[in-house]
Motif scaffolding. Structure first.
Motif, mmCIF file in Angstrom:
data_model
loop_
_atom_site.group_PDB
_atom_site.id
_atom_site.type_symbol
_atom_site.label_atom_id
_atom_site.label_comp_id
_atom_site.label_asym_id
_atom_site.label_seq_id
_atom_site.Cartn_x
_atom_site.Cartn_y
_atom_site.Cartn_z
ATOM 1 N N ASP A 192 0.849 -1.180 0.000
ATOM 2 C CA ASP A 192 0.000 0.000 0.000
ATOM 3 C C ASP A 192 0.888 1.233 0.000
ATOM 4 O O ASP A 192 2.107 1.155 0.177
ATOM 5 C CB ASP A 192 -0.900 0.012 1.245
ATOM 6 C CG ASP A 192 -2.024 -1.006 1.141
ATOM 7 O OD1 ASP A 192 -2.384 -1.374 0.020
ATOM 8 O OD2 ASP A 192 -2.530 -1.432 2.198
ATOM 9 N N THR A 293 1.208 -0.645 -6.416
ATOM 10 C CA THR A 293 0.432 -0.195 -5.266
ATOM 11 C C THR A 293 -0.895 -0.927 -5.268
ATOM 12 O O THR A 293 -1.602 -0.957 -6.269
ATOM 13 C CB THR A 293 0.186 1.318 -5.332
ATOM 14 O OG1 THR A 293 1.453 1.973 -5.327
ATOM 15 C CG2 THR A 293 -0.620 1.791 -4.139
ATOM 16 N N GLY A 296 -4.934 -0.818 -1.294
ATOM 17 C CA GLY A 296 -5.662 -1.372 -0.170
ATOM 18 C C GLY A 296 -6.591 -2.496 -0.531
ATOM 19 O O GLY A 296 -7.011 -3.246 0.337
ATOM 20 N N ASN A 341 -9.074 4.135 4.783
ATOM 21 C CA ASN A 341 -9.381 2.722 4.550
ATOM 22 C C ASN A 341 -10.840 2.413 4.870
ATOM 23 O O ASN A 341 -11.506 1.670 4.140
ATOM 24 C CB ASN A 341 -8.468 1.840 5.407
ATOM 25 C CG ASN A 341 -7.039 1.823 4.905
ATOM 26 O OD1 ASN A 341 -6.779 2.150 3.751
ATOM 27 N ND2 ASN A 341 -6.112 1.458 5.767
#
Length: 689
Positions: A192, A293, A296, A341
């Motif tokens: 992340d 990346t 998330g 998040n």
């Protein structure tokens, strides 16, 4: 109100990011921010995500339009401003949050008089404002806040004295192994934002050039600003300035055109590149390190890994994956990361399903209010949906919540969700005749209604725009329950619901591959349109299929479908040459059940083919007959022989014989002629079965 200076100081001591929301009318918010900004220290640049450049304090600050947020990825800043008064861009907000360093300060400019906020945006703002990291300033407490907002100093990371953690040290060793170890062992680095991928890659490049006799390293970057942090750490860690030019930054299109030699190819933000680009680079270069990346999304990362593994397998390369989990740009437990998040469901994990004790299944349609009010339900649903698409983004979550035309169907097994289907209604039947004609002529495209507009344009028939249709956006089954008929059950639930609503059809669009085609064909979806251009991310042409429900839809599809197969066959040597011959055979067989795809061979054609097989005529004289034989056989039965697949590739897809390999080796002209004679003989025998 908290003491601002004390609160920010406490967050900075923990290397967290502090957040200040300024709420009020649009003009008041702007004026208030400008007053506070004057107390910020000079010499520290800020990044503004928005359009109002008058908010910038100095020439060192940058104003980035939300749609161009990728330009700042990989960079770092001590001050970040989100101007949310006119636009809330979920993808830009989630991604740009990683730009802000620990100890830095985030400003949110919010127009609280806007009563037209979408449900997802309202949910996001409420979650942010209620966060422990957030201090809220409005007209009631502005004077008090202003008095406390001084003196103020934004902390800055010690860029000259970076200390790598254990994960990064281990990663450096793995990168060195790519260069010095066996060839064709690529490394994929996943993490992340804020985990130090760019830092690690920059230091690794510097150490390799410092300690090894490498002539050069190539860094692939289409946006130079996105690798600024990597370059910065590289330059800070090289022993001599003369080594600076040995790290070459090259855009992907230039790299693919020139393919220069290098000791190591580094691909930062690999998931942002189209899969065909990655495939070409993986195919050509023997030593590659790529970083990606995850945003998330657990499923997003897994999906990207699966796509890469397919490429690596095709190129016979053994890849290894390594994850960086510990943040270095800020401390673990940072409140801003936590609230981002939560707001965008970035860390929703799949629930575990006990495969040893399957329970009774039941299906439910979920309304949007339930999703908004039940965070656990939202996380379960979205955790599954992201598995179906490796490029899922926060904006997908917003669309899921805000678009009232999107329906969410959920298959439960006991209390666990084991399957999710998302679909959207398409209905242009009430539009006027002129608009429909403009759609057919390619002059207009209405947002949404993808399949009906595509069909109307492709077939030049306004009748398609009179249909009412449910288009499947995503369908996904829990990995622990795949091959349990859940996907088929979800489709049947959708079809049953569509019939109750008196809809005409259900449609789907997907990147064409054999497994998916077979799945949809088994569910009675029929090939309706195949795009000529490959999708930029998947590298696959998009197949649209339709399951007609009403007699109107059945009649329309039946009368139109011959045009689909005519285009498909004609396009095989031009647009669809890269499809596997086995998949071409599958599609031809599917449409051949109901259409006259390949006409039965005449006695004269069979006689000429027998002469060719016996070596009595030339290849060129028999070429049309061999092509007709191949097309006819491919539409009548599944052909599994290697010979038949070669014939499909050469005769229908126009593969050049001089480069086509049979059993891994190239054939001479003489060998090719013998091979085609034997293959034709085999297919002729198939005609009598």
């Amino acid at each position: 109100m908290h003491q601002i200076q004390e609160h920010i100081h406490q967050l900075q001591q923990q290397h967290f990011r502090a957040c200040i929301a300024i709420k009020g009318t649009a003009d008041w918010v702007k004026e208030s921010y400008q007053v506070l900004a004057k107390k910020l220290p000079d010499g520290q640049s800020a990044i503004l995500l928005g359009h109002d450049a008058s908010l910038l304090r100095s020439e060192h600050d940058r104003c980035i339009a939300p749609k161009h947020y990728r330009e700042i990825l990989g960079q770092q800043s001590q001050i970040l401003i989100w101007d949310l008064r006119k636009e809330i861009h979920p993808d830009a907000i989630a991604a740009s949050s990683g730009v802000l360093e620990g100890g830095g300060l985030l400003f949110l400019l919010i127009d609280d008089t806007d009563n037209q906020l979408q449900a997802s945006h309202s949910r996001f703002l409420n979650t942010l404002i209620e966060s422990e990291a957030m201090l809220v300033i409005d007209s009631d407490n502005f004077d008090e806040a202003l008095a406390q907002f001084y003196p103020f100093q934004v902390q800055s990371s010690n860029k000259q004295g970076i200390t790598l953690n254990e994960e990064q040290q281990a990663c450096l060793a793995k990168i060195e192994r790519v260069v010095k170890g066996h060839r064709n062992r690529p490394l994929i680095l996943r993490a992340d934002r804020g985990r130090g991928k760019s830092t690690t890659l920059g230091i690794a490049a510097a150490q390799l050039l410092n300690n090894a006799k490498l002539e050069n390293i190539i860094l692939v970057a289409d946006h130079p600003n996105s690798v600024a942090t990597l370059i910065q750490h590289f330059e800070q860690n090289i022993d001599h300035a003369s080594l600076r030019d040995k790290l070459r930054v090259i855009p992907s299109d230039v790299l693919l055109e020139t393919l220069p030699e290098t000791h190591l190819l580094i691909i930062d933000e690999a998931a942002s590149f189209p899969l065909p680009t990655l495939h070409s680079l993986i195919e050509h270069y023997a030593r590659i390190v790529m970083a990606s990346t995850l945003h998330g999304y657990e499923g997003s990362g897994r999906g990207f890994d699966l796509k890469l593994n397919t490429i690596f397998k095709a190129e016979h390369k053994q890849a290894s994956f390594y994850s960086l989990d510990q943040p270095i740009r800020w401390a673990s437990g940072d409140p801003l990361e936590r609230v981002i998040n939560e707001s965008f469901v970035l860390q929703a994990h799949l629930t575990e399903v006990d495969t040893t004790k399957p329970q009774a299944r039941h299906f439910e349609w979920i309304n949007k209010k339930e999703l908004l009010e039940d965070q656990s339900l939202l996380e379960q649903v979205f955790a599954l949906l992201v598995l179906a698409h490796y490029q899922s983004r926060p904006s997908d979550l917003s669309q899921l919540i805000d678009n009232e035309d999107i329906r969410i169907g959920v298959m439960f097994e006991g209390e666990h969700i084991v399957g999710v289907l998302a679909s959207v209604e398409e209905d242009l039947s009430a539009q006027d005749a002129q608009l429909k004609q403009d759609i057919i002529n390619g002059k207009r495209r209405l947002k949404g209604h993808l399949s009906l507009q595509a069909f109307a344009s492709f077939y030049s028939q306004a009748e398609w725009l009179d249909l009412k249709c449910q288009r499947i956006l995503r369908i996904v089954v829990h990995p622990a329950r795949q091959s349990s008929q859940i996907g088929s059950e979800l489709i049947q639930e959708l079809l049953a619901s569509a019939k109750v609503q008196n809809l005409d059809a259900c449609s789907v669009s997907y990147g064409l591959e054999a497994k998916l085609f077979n799945f949809w064909a088994r569910a009675d979806f029929e090939s309706t349109r195949l795009s000529y251009q490959a999708d930029a991310s998947s590298g696959l042409p998009s197949m649209m299929m339709l399951n007609p429900i009403s007699s109107k839809a059945k009649t329309l599809l039946s009368s139109s479908k011959q045009r689909f197969i005519d285009h498909f066959v004609i396009g095989l040597p031009i647009y669809f040459q890269k499809l596997s011959p086995a998949l071409v055979n599958t599609i031809l067989l599917d449409v051949g059940r109901s259409l006259n795809v390949g006409e039965a061979l005449s006695e004269q054609q069979i006689a000429r083919l027998n002469k060719f097989s016996a070596g009595q005529t030339s290849l060129w004289d028999s070429w049309p007959d061999i092509r007709a034989l191949t097309l006819y056989c491919a539409t009548k039965r599944v052909i599994n022989t290697e010979q038949a697949n070669v014939l499909i590739a050469v005769m229908l897809q126009n593969y050049a014989m001089e480069i086509f390999k049979v059993d891994g080796k190239k054939l001479s002209k003489k060998e090719w002629l013998a091979y085609l004679r034997e293959a034709s003989k085999t297919l002729l025998a198939e005609l009598t079965i």
